[in-house]
Write a protein that holds these residues in place. Sequence first.
Motif, PDB file in Angstrom:
ATOM      1  N   ALA A 121      -2.032  -8.965  -0.576  1.00 51.29           N
ATOM      2  CA  ALA A 121      -1.601  -9.231  -1.946  1.00 51.29           C
ATOM      3  C   ALA A 121      -0.154  -9.700  -1.995  1.00 51.29           C
ATOM      4  O   ALA A 121       0.196 -10.597  -2.772  1.00 51.29           O
ATOM      5  N   LEU A 122       0.700  -9.117  -1.165  1.00 48.23           N
ATOM      6  CA  LEU A 122       2.101  -9.551  -1.126  1.00 48.23           C
ATOM      7  C   LEU A 122       2.203 -10.994  -0.633  1.00 48.23           C
ATOM      8  O   LEU A 122       3.024 -11.782  -1.136  1.00 48.23           O
ATOM      9  N   GLN A 219      -5.195  -1.313  -7.476  1.00 48.66           N
ATOM     10  CA  GLN A 219      -5.338  -2.716  -7.862  1.00 48.66           C
ATOM     11  C   GLN A 219      -5.570  -3.609  -6.647  1.00 48.66           C
ATOM     12  O   GLN A 219      -6.499  -4.418  -6.621  1.00 48.66           O
ATOM     13  N   VAL A 220      -4.737  -3.469  -5.616  1.00 49.84           N
ATOM     14  CA  VAL A 220      -4.878  -4.359  -4.453  1.00 49.84           C
ATOM     15  C   VAL A 220      -6.166  -4.058  -3.697  1.00 49.84           C
ATOM     16  O   VAL A 220      -6.795  -4.972  -3.127  1.00 49.84           O
ATOM     17  N   THR A 221      -6.590  -2.800  -3.687  1.00 49.97           N
ATOM     18  CA  THR A 221      -7.840  -2.447  -3.011  1.00 49.97           C
ATOM     19  C   THR A 221      -9.022  -3.142  -3.669  1.00 49.97           C
ATOM     20  O   THR A 221      -9.866  -3.757  -2.987  1.00 49.97           O
ATOM     21  N   MET A 222      -9.100  -3.075  -4.998  1.00 49.56           N
ATOM     22  CA  MET A 222     -10.216  -3.701  -5.687  1.00 49.56           C
ATOM     23  C   MET A 222     -10.117  -5.217  -5.650  1.00 49.56           C
ATOM     24  O   MET A 222     -11.129  -5.916  -5.531  1.00 49.56           O
ATOM     25  N   ALA A 239      -0.335 -10.077 -12.777  1.00 44.74           N
ATOM     26  CA  ALA A 239       0.040 -11.286 -12.041  1.00 44.74           C
ATOM     27  C   ALA A 239      -0.817 -11.500 -10.798  1.00 44.74           C
ATOM     28  O   ALA A 239      -1.141 -12.629 -10.455  1.00 44.74           O
ATOM     29  N   LEU A 240      -1.206 -10.439 -10.121  1.00 50.72           N
ATOM     30  CA  LEU A 240      -2.032 -10.596  -8.927  1.00 50.72           C
ATOM     31  C   LEU A 240      -3.385 -11.201  -9.264  1.00 50.72           C
ATOM     32  O   LEU A 240      -3.927 -11.998  -8.491  1.00 50.72           O
TER      33      LEU A 240
END
Length: 320
Positions: A121-122, A219-222, A239-240
């Motif tokens: 994600a980063l 959030q990043v996991t899903m 934003a992601l």
Amino acid sequence: MDVSFLGGPLPQRGVGIVAPFDFALDRELWRWVPDDVSLHLTRTPFVPVEVSLDLARLVSEHETLREATRALCAVAPEVVAYACTSGSFVGGTAGERAMAAAMADAGEMPALTTSGAMLDALREIDARRIAIVTPYTKSVTDSLEDYLDEAGIGITGRCYMGLTREIWRVAYRDVVDMAREAVVDAPDALFISCTNLPTYDVIPQLEAELRMPVLSANQVTMWAALRAVGKQAVGPYQALLDPVARRGPAAMTSTTGTQPVAHEADGLVEPEEQQVGHEPEAALAGAGTEPGDPLEGTPDLGFGHPGLPEEWGGGPQPPA
């Protein structure tokens, strides 16, 4: 009553989730999931250890992850995700890759972890210098910083709570306070760690206030798990999840007429007039204001706002 004419249920895509035994935020994970996807959750076995580096190692042992993955195979998910941040960063980047490989081998399906998803994600938002917020003790927070440093991510500031149990009970106002303290020296983004820390509703608030993308563990996991099966995570103004949101709040609205600004559907803000030909604002990370300043032209969404529910730190609701 004959309901055979309905023809359902509709086909569902399956996402498997392996969570630590003390995971309490199943409902939060579901909030990022579109209607045609089902989550299949299982948990690691209980161990009588508080949140610590020792617990992180115990819940991420390869055989534990393999057994949990094999249990999920009974319902045939298309991908499996290990939803634990500390458990997946405690062994460094090589340890994270080994965990994902052990799960993929056991289930013969794609596998990922929260910490691996965080790095993906980063990269997605091109964030190389970040602030971090954690509910952990200092030693666990130090381990997260070591993991990020090994991955080439710089830390500009951090804030942690020192909790060893019942992290799911942390209030949104405490997450906001930590975020404000951590964001110094103009980071590219903020990462809020721990899959047991509630974050779904606070992400849009912080992105608007801090003018930068805000990522969280769940959030990043899903986001990563759904992307692995060709689906998109859902969520208001994050934003992601929406590249348009990375250009600022004005980019989320039409250039003509009266349109609701972001998050109106949740009843947090009111519609406002949009001017014809209005240009999108600059990126959140460089909007030309200091973190914490009210967003020009956008209602204050901060905690303590009299229009917010009392459990968010607000006062009584204004009359309709």
